[in-house]
Design a protein around this motif. Structure first.
Motif, PDB file in Angstrom:
ATOM      1  N   ALA A 158       0.891  -1.033  -0.138  1.00 52.59           N
ATOM      2  CA  ALA A 158       0.039   0.189   0.014  1.00 52.59           C
ATOM      3  C   ALA A 158       0.822   1.187   0.225  1.00 52.59           C
ATOM      4  N   TYR A 159       0.558   2.137  -0.601  1.00 51.85           N
ATOM      5  CA  TYR A 159       1.176   3.464  -1.001  1.00 51.85           C
ATOM      6  C   TYR A 159       0.443   4.603  -0.014  1.00 51.85           C
ATOM      7  N   ALA A 160       1.169   4.988   1.305  1.00 50.64           N
ATOM      8  CA  ALA A 160       0.287   5.828   2.246  1.00 50.64           C
ATOM      9  C   ALA A 160       0.339   7.120   1.287  1.00 50.64           C
ATOM     10  N   GLY A 161      -0.718   7.714   1.282  1.00 46.74           N
ATOM     11  CA  GLY A 161      -1.169   8.936   0.544  1.00 46.74           C
ATOM     12  C   GLY A 161      -0.456  10.194   1.363  1.00 46.74           C
ATOM     13  N   GLY A 162       0.090  10.968   0.435  1.00 52.70           N
ATOM     14  CA  GLY A 162       0.674  12.363   1.227  1.00 52.70           C
ATOM     15  C   GLY A 162      -0.424  13.371   1.318  1.00 52.70           C
ATOM     16  N   SER A 163      -0.028  14.339   2.203  1.00 53.07           N
ATOM     17  CA  SER A 163      -0.855  15.573   2.242  1.00 53.07           C
ATOM     18  C   SER A 163      -0.140  16.924   2.152  1.00 53.07           C
ATOM     19  N   ALA A 164      -0.652  17.790   2.738  1.00 54.47           N
ATOM     20  CA  ALA A 164      -0.143  19.196   2.880  1.00 54.47           C
ATOM     21  C   ALA A 164       1.130  19.242   3.293  1.00 54.47           C
ATOM     22  N   ALA A 165       1.245  18.401   4.267  1.00 56.93           N
ATOM     23  CA  ALA A 165       2.536  18.335   5.155  1.00 56.93           C
ATOM     24  C   ALA A 165       3.775  17.772   4.293  1.00 56.93           C
ATOM     25  N   GLU A 166       3.582  16.579   3.300  1.00 63.51           N
ATOM     26  CA  GLU A 166       4.568  16.061   2.367  1.00 63.51           C
ATOM     27  C   GLU A 166       4.715  17.319   1.191  1.00 63.51           C
ATOM     28  N   VAL A 167       3.658  17.855   0.775  1.00 62.25           N
ATOM     29  CA  VAL A 167       3.756  18.872  -0.405  1.00 62.25           C
ATOM     30  C   VAL A 167       4.691  19.954   0.286  1.00 62.25           C
ATOM     31  N   ASP A 168       4.343  20.487   1.428  1.00 63.73           N
ATOM     32  CA  ASP A 168       5.268  21.600   1.825  1.00 63.73           C
ATOM     33  C   ASP A 168       6.750  21.238   2.240  1.00 63.73           C
ATOM     34  N   LYS A 169       7.031  19.950   2.594  1.00 62.35           N
ATOM     35  CA  LYS A 169       8.342  19.481   2.970  1.00 62.35           C
ATOM     36  C   LYS A 169       9.318  19.410   1.281  1.00 62.35           C
ATOM     37  N   ALA A 170       8.476  18.878   0.520  1.00 61.27           N
ATOM     38  CA  ALA A 170       9.117  18.537  -0.718  1.00 61.27           C
ATOM     39  C   ALA A 170       9.277  20.170  -1.525  1.00 61.27           C
ATOM     40  N   ALA A 171       8.401  20.906  -1.337  1.00 57.34           N
ATOM     41  CA  ALA A 171       8.543  22.143  -1.902  1.00 57.34           C
ATOM     42  C   ALA A 171       9.692  23.153  -1.438  1.00 57.34           C
ATOM     43  N   GLN A 172       9.507  23.002  -0.041  1.00 54.86           N
ATOM     44  CA  GLN A 172      10.748  23.591   0.670  1.00 54.86           C
ATOM     45  C   GLN A 172      12.059  23.307   0.307  1.00 54.86           C
ATOM     46  N   LEU A 173      12.177  21.888   0.312  1.00 53.82           N
ATOM     47  CA  LEU A 173      13.617  21.444  -0.097  1.00 53.82           C
ATOM     48  C   LEU A 173      13.716  21.705  -1.678  1.00 53.82           C
ATOM     49  N   ALA A 174      12.893  21.930  -2.501  1.00 53.42           N
ATOM     50  CA  ALA A 174      13.148  22.150  -3.882  1.00 53.42           C
ATOM     51  C   ALA A 174      13.594  23.557  -3.961  1.00 53.42           C
ATOM     52  N   TRP A 175      12.836  24.298  -3.243  1.00 52.41           N
ATOM     53  CA  TRP A 175      13.293  25.803  -3.347  1.00 52.41           C
ATOM     54  C   TRP A 175      14.597  26.178  -2.799  1.00 52.41           C
ATOM     55  N   ASP A 176      14.942  25.387  -1.502  1.00 51.15           N
ATOM     56  CA  ASP A 176      16.231  25.527  -0.846  1.00 51.15           C
ATOM     57  C   ASP A 176      17.509  25.042  -1.934  1.00 51.15           C
ATOM     58  N   ALA A 177      17.111  24.082  -3.009  1.00 52.51           N
ATOM     59  CA  ALA A 177      18.016  23.504  -3.909  1.00 52.51           C
ATOM     60  C   ALA A 177      18.199  24.443  -5.085  1.00 52.51           C
ATOM     61  N   PHE A 178      16.951  24.897  -5.277  1.00 48.39           N
ATOM     62  CA  PHE A 178      16.905  25.845  -6.655  1.00 48.39           C
ATOM     63  C   PHE A 178      18.179  26.821  -7.186  1.00 48.39           C
ATOM     64  N   ASP A 179      18.556  27.695  -6.346  1.00 48.71           N
ATOM     65  CA  ASP A 179      19.541  28.564  -6.650  1.00 48.71           C
ATOM     66  C   ASP A 179      20.971  27.680  -6.885  1.00 48.71           C
ATOM     67  N   ALA A 180      21.362  26.627  -6.170  1.00 52.23           N
ATOM     68  CA  ALA A 180      22.347  26.078  -6.498  1.00 52.23           C
ATOM     69  C   ALA A 180      22.258  25.067  -7.636  1.00 52.23           C
ATOM     70  N   TYR A 181      21.289  24.502  -7.809  1.00 50.74           N
ATOM     71  CA  TYR A 181      21.097  23.532  -8.906  1.00 50.74           C
ATOM     72  C   TYR A 181      21.097  24.253 -10.203  1.00 50.74           C
ATOM     73  N   ARG A 182      20.459  25.385 -10.521  1.00 45.30           N
ATOM     74  CA  ARG A 182      20.413  26.247 -11.434  1.00 45.30           C
ATOM     75  C   ARG A 182      21.674  26.559 -11.992  1.00 45.30           C
ATOM     76  N   GLU A 183      22.597  26.827 -11.127  1.00 45.95           N
ATOM     77  CA  GLU A 183      23.969  27.283 -11.425  1.00 45.95           C
ATOM     78  C   GLU A 183      24.929  26.120 -11.543  1.00 45.95           C
TER      79      GLU A 183
END
Lengths: 525, 525
Positions: A35-60
């Motif tokens: 079974a795949y436990a469904g995510g919710s707002a908490a997982e969206v927030d966590k992934a989005a924050q990590l992505a945001w934190d990675a963005f400036d470094a990754y794009r360069e």
């Protein structure tokens, strides 16, 4: 490899708290573990924050580092080996050879984008040198490059569990552009998604990139999907799926405080125009090619030929008769999900019961669950023109032939069409003038115009356009397949009078990347 | 030249039946003749049908013919002579030298696009040759070019009666792309619009193009403007104006049966970041440059520097004191319209009466109608961060200085900003590290990053980006100034296995246009 049933957020595996998702083997109806436990707002927030934190470094990251990362993703997918093939077959009902081919395409696509990244043309570097002595005003030094838009939400597609899913075309092109990616996994193939997600996760770690460059979330469209598109840290969306799904995401994106682009590939019936001379000379052979394209993958392709438009008469009758005969003998095929099968049954039912539509033939009836029984139908141009509903896509192996009085009515029907991914001309030399008369209409309606081929089979290359006017896609200015897909995730930035020490590599006067820049309007050679 | 007060639809002059529009000389309040009879649905329909009828032919004009047309438009505008200058001065209150300069820019812009059209890079031709023997599947010949989107609705801007109006940047780039254009004339300068519209009309006739290539309509935004954007024959929109106007058009465009792109350039406060070393070394000179930029054209530029963000202390105090002193002596200037003047008064009033904002200085009070009295204000970073309203653009010569505790707070304020057209760094060598730390944020916030200049003055060239993240524009992937503006009005089409005789010129194997194509991923040289 043991599946854990968890979302992959950066380098972690995270169990969500919403309703669990189970894959179903559509060939048997059997429910697949885990079974795949469904995510919710908490997982969206966590992934989005990590992505945001990675963005400036990754794009360069350097072009070389980013290219190696894409190649590493490809190698890690291959390294999963047969487990991936078996799981994808079980979750989709697609044949093993198809899944193997799709894996090849997926890895080839990643490696193509690695080459595109290294070549650096996507940076579109432009340099307009300073003119300090210009009258009446001097000109400052002006330089342009393209930078990544920001973290991208990618929605896995049901019909390409590898090539348009977790590490498919949207993900590859977004990563190539320098955008972190958060995938909303399609609920029809969670195990395949976890396996590929872990491969990308490993590649991120091997390449020493910030973990937020990639996450994959399981959960409902309403909670995880809509949550991602509404999140202010997400700056673009890639989607392949239904018209209702795509337009729902467009609406969410437009209602944000900062609206963002949604690249939704949604709906196309891919009209085929057999022209008179070709139809007369080789209508029967054409019918065989047509049915083969129609039945490919149980018709579950965005480019499935769902419409045939031609002048009525003996030649068209012979084509229809032959196509009906071939189709009648065609074996039933397992569809991707029970939901897709139900929608197909309803769509074919609407055609069967339509009082202006004649059923020519149906294929073999299936003996196992969720099997698609192909369908061929005919209607008159006037009836087609009078009923918008006949333009609705029936996802699966079904096509509608439109009988037209003459070439003028063929053109009238063509003008009446909504936007398409493809249009196809079947023509011989004697049809050249007729083709020329239709071409301006066809170009306006579709992203790809084919001659004497069939629309299924989308080549991953530089000249491909897998796009087209609405509702085929949400943005006709783009393609979701091929190297030009990278442009969807970029925006231009101009640097005025910036000192060499502060300029990004791509723009330095010394041109360390060796790019062929547009220098004062002239292309460097 | 006698003005008729009528819309120009194709080659005709048509009087509408809606309320009439009168220009007003903002310097005197005097109403100018003639009355412009407002158009309504009938005029929109007529112009849209003509544009639609012209589209297929116009988009396939040869590169040379299209370039000559753009050059002819420029010559015809110049041929109007002094009548154009006088009328534009009377309708806008802008100085004669400014209008003359703007005419030069407008004609230069048209000629730049003529060069761009001839060079043909905008076609982005890609050729992936057939591979008949490839295993397991052959590859078909695939070719890509870009074609025009369709008829474009252009909204004239109040603040550039020539360069961003009837034959301004949006019109020039849309015509260059192969799109017929229908201009909704700005009601503030109808006479100027008629004069320029007639020049374009003449160029269409001289070049033997279908008349529907160009029309200009007078009327209300609600009737003519909204009607154009909602019309199914219109396929894109160019707009420069207010945020409320731009977002209203975006909404109409998204609610169409077929949504279309809106390129709206709307709102920007163009922050300037004086860094510590530069501020200390040359704060007073900087203050003079800043006030000169702020006062240019009564501050009625999209790139007017409406925000200064710096670390507080003696150096900033000296900058503010000097800027206040210069600004106090600055003469009042006539604004473009009574409406713009009223909005400016309200905007400055909001700052004056804000309890967290301190007024540093106001410029000279005007003695004639509609005169802008410059303003300089100061607030603390914490107060700016706490009140979204302080980010609202005040269109006109007003700026707000944000005092920050330290570099970290400068960065925090930068991150808090909405999307901008420009951001400016004032820096010396000793500021390089500080600039480097800020740059990733600035790139994400704006379309153009300047060093040691001022944002007013937008060069029309190849590397320019006059664009930026929302709400600066509706589409950060584009620019409305410079040669790259053409890309807004194009979409890619792929031609698969098309015989040489049917292929468009740009794609023929014989390459009659001599384009440097992307051949199997390699750029031809």
């Amino acid at each position: 490899m043991t599946l854990e049933g968890k979302s992959l957020i950066g380098q972690q595996a995270v169990a969500g708290n919403s309703s669990a998702i189970h894959a179903v083997n559509p060939a048997t109806g059997e429910q697949l573990d885990p079974a795949y436990a469904g995510g919710s707002a908490a997982e969206v927030d966590k992934a989005a924050q990590l992505a945001w934190d990675a963005f400036d470094a990754y794009r360069e990251t350097s072009l070389e580092d980013r290219a190696v990362f894409l190649e590493t993703v490809a190698s890690e997918i291959e390294a999963i080996g047969d487990d991936l093939i078996q799981r994808a077959v079980a979750e989709t009902g697609l044949p093993q050879a198809r899944i193997e081919g799709e894996r090849g395409r997926t890895c080839g696509q990643l490696r193509l984008f690695a080459k595109v990244v290294r070549a650096g043309e996507w940076l579109d570097v432009r340099v307009d040198p300073a003119m300090p002595d210009r009258q009446p005003m001097p000109r400052a030094d002006l330089r342009q490059r393209h930078i990544a838009l920001g973290p991208v939400a990618v929605f896995g597609a049901s019909n390409f569990p590898l090539a348009f899913s977790v590490a498919g075309g949207d993900t590859a092109s977004a990563l190539a552009a320098g955008c972190p990616v958060i995938v909303k996994a399609h609920s029809a193939h969670p195990g395949t998604s976890e396996l590929v997600g872990r491969a990308v996760q490993k590649a991120v770690a091997k390449c020493g990139l910030p973990e937020g460059v990639f996450s994959v979330l399981f959960g409902s469209g309403r909670e995880v999907g809509a949550g991602l598109v509404a999140d202010q840290r997400i700056k673009a969306v890639g989607f392949t799926g239904s018209r209702s799904g795509g337009t729902a995401l467009m609406k969410i994106a437009q209602q944000r405080k900062e609206p963002i682009p949604v690249y939704a590939e949604m709906s196309s019936i891919n009209p085929v125009f057999p022209l008179p001379a070709a139809l007369k000379a080789r209508g029967e052979a054409m019918a065989e090619g047509f049915v083969a394209s129609l039945n490919m993958g149980a018709g579950q392709f965005c480019t499935n030929p769902g419409l045939v438009i031609a002048e009525k008469g003996e030649a068209l009758d012979a084509f229809v008769a032959k196509a009906g005969e071939v189709l009648k003998g065609s074996a039933s095929q397992t569809m991707l999900t029970p939901g897709i099968f139900d929608a197909y049954q309803q769509g074919v039912g609407r055609l069967s019961s339509h009082d202006k539509v004649r059923e020519v033939a149906r294929g073999q009836v299936g003996e196992t669950p969720n099997q698609c029984q192909s369908g061929l139908f005919v209607t008159a141009a006037a009836d087609f023109l009078a009923d918008e509903a006949l333009q609705e896509e029936v996802f699966g192996s079904t096509s509608l032939v439109i009988e037209c009085a003459d070439a003028a009515e063929v053109k009238q029907v063509a003008e009446h069409l909504e936007g398409q991914l493809t249009v196809t001309l079947q023509m011989d030399d004697a049809d050249l003038d007729a083709a020329r008369a239709l071409l301006p209409t066809l170009e306006r309606k579709a992203g790809r115009v084919l001659v004497n081929g069939w629309p299924t089979g989308v080549e991953v290359c530089h000249a491909m356009v897998h796009g087209g006017p609405y509702p085929a896609t949400s943005d006709s200015r783009t393609t979701s397949v091929g190297s030009a897909a990278i442009f969807r995730f970029l925006r231009p930035v101009c640097y005025q009078a910036m000192p060499e020490g502060l300029l990004p590599e791509a723009l330095k006067e010394s041109n360390p990347l060796g790019l062929k820049r547009l220098d004062d309007g002239q292309r460097e050679s």
